[in-house]
Design a protein around this motif. Structure first.
Motif, PDB file in Angstrom:
ATOM      1  N   ARG A  38       7.118 -70.714 -55.559  1.00 59.70           N
ATOM      2  CA  ARG A  38       7.913 -70.447 -54.362  1.00 59.70           C
ATOM      3  C   ARG A  38       8.749 -71.676 -54.040  1.00 59.70           C
ATOM      4  O   ARG A  38       8.397 -72.808 -54.397  1.00 59.70           O
ATOM      5  CB  ARG A  38       7.029 -70.082 -53.174  1.00 59.70           C
ATOM      6  CG  ARG A  38       6.109 -71.196 -52.681  1.00 59.70           C
ATOM      7  CD  ARG A  38       5.172 -70.657 -51.605  1.00 59.70           C
ATOM      8  NE  ARG A  38       4.289 -71.686 -51.070  1.00 59.70           N
ATOM      9  CZ  ARG A  38       3.285 -71.454 -50.229  1.00 59.70           C
ATOM     10  NH1 ARG A  38       3.033 -70.209 -49.820  1.00 59.70           N
ATOM     11  NH2 ARG A  38       2.542 -72.454 -49.794  1.00 59.70           N
ATOM     12  N   ARG A  45      10.552 -76.479 -55.815  1.00 57.24           N
ATOM     13  CA  ARG A  45       9.807 -75.297 -56.229  1.00 57.24           C
ATOM     14  C   ARG A  45       8.350 -75.697 -56.503  1.00 57.24           C
ATOM     15  O   ARG A  45       8.098 -76.705 -57.180  1.00 57.24           O
ATOM     16  CB  ARG A  45      10.443 -74.692 -57.472  1.00 57.24           C
ATOM     17  CG  ARG A  45       9.936 -73.318 -57.834  1.00 57.24           C
ATOM     18  CD  ARG A  45      10.828 -72.663 -58.876  1.00 57.24           C
ATOM     19  NE  ARG A  45      12.176 -72.439 -58.356  1.00 57.24           N
ATOM     20  CZ  ARG A  45      13.101 -71.717 -58.989  1.00 57.24           C
ATOM     21  NH1 ARG A  45      12.804 -71.144 -60.159  1.00 57.24           N
ATOM     22  NH2 ARG A  45      14.298 -71.577 -58.471  1.00 57.24           N
ATOM     23  N   TYR A  95       9.147 -66.577 -56.857  1.00 56.70           N
ATOM     24  CA  TYR A  95       9.599 -66.290 -58.209  1.00 56.70           C
ATOM     25  C   TYR A  95       8.394 -66.061 -59.118  1.00 56.70           C
ATOM     26  O   TYR A  95       7.393 -66.774 -59.005  1.00 56.70           O
ATOM     27  CB  TYR A  95      10.384 -67.463 -58.783  1.00 56.70           C
ATOM     28  CG  TYR A  95      11.609 -67.857 -58.014  1.00 56.70           C
ATOM     29  CD1 TYR A  95      11.537 -68.785 -56.979  1.00 56.70           C
ATOM     30  CD2 TYR A  95      12.858 -67.332 -58.333  1.00 56.70           C
ATOM     31  CE1 TYR A  95      12.668 -69.168 -56.277  1.00 56.70           C
ATOM     32  CE2 TYR A  95      13.995 -67.713 -57.644  1.00 56.70           C
ATOM     33  CZ  TYR A  95      13.890 -68.625 -56.611  1.00 56.70           C
ATOM     34  OH  TYR A  95      15.022 -69.000 -55.923  1.00 56.70           O
ATOM     35  N   GLY A 115      13.793 -63.773 -58.013  1.00 56.72           N
ATOM     36  CA  GLY A 115      13.161 -64.156 -56.755  1.00 56.72           C
ATOM     37  C   GLY A 115      13.186 -63.048 -55.717  1.00 56.72           C
ATOM     38  O   GLY A 115      14.045 -62.166 -55.733  1.00 56.72           O
TER      39      GLY A 115
END
Length: 122
Positions: A38, A45, A95, A115
């Protein structure tokens, strides 16, 4: 080649639940590890959860352990992330990604989905 498509994101109140899905195409997907990452605005990320190709090994970030559960179906072409007791800090784009082995670093993954947005209101 493996193509990944996430779904299931949305807006939910704190304490609520969502179930994300990652649908894959590509005949080798069932032999790949899959992870959820995420990314929140202004942040890097981060790894959320991952599952090995046969489901025998799972890993979770400390921030989600006990609240989120990763799973994959028997056919091996979908992976799910059940998210319970959601918090505003869980707000991010989520994602899914796949690779030959289960890693926690994003650069270990070869294939990524586009995503899906998860927003948790307080």
């Amino acid at each position: 080649q493996v193509q990944l498509v996430e779904s299931g994101g949305g807006l939910v109140q704190a304490g609520g639940s969502l179930r994300l899905s990652c649908a894959a195409s590509g005949r080798t997907f069932k032999y790949y590890a899959v992870a959820w990452f995420r990314q929140a605005p202004g942040k890097e990320r981060e790894f959320v959860a991952g599952i090995s190709w046969n489901g025998s090994n799972t890993r979770y970030a400390d921030s989600v352990r006990g609240r989120f559960t990763i799973s994959r179906d028997n056919a091996g072409d979908s992976v799910y992330l059940q998210m319970n007791s959601l918090k505003p800090d869980d707000t991010a784009i989520y994602y899914c990604a796949s690779a030959a082995r289960l890693y926690t670093a994003p650069n270990g993954y070869d294939y990524w989905g586009q995503g899906t947005q998860v927003t948790v209101s307080s």
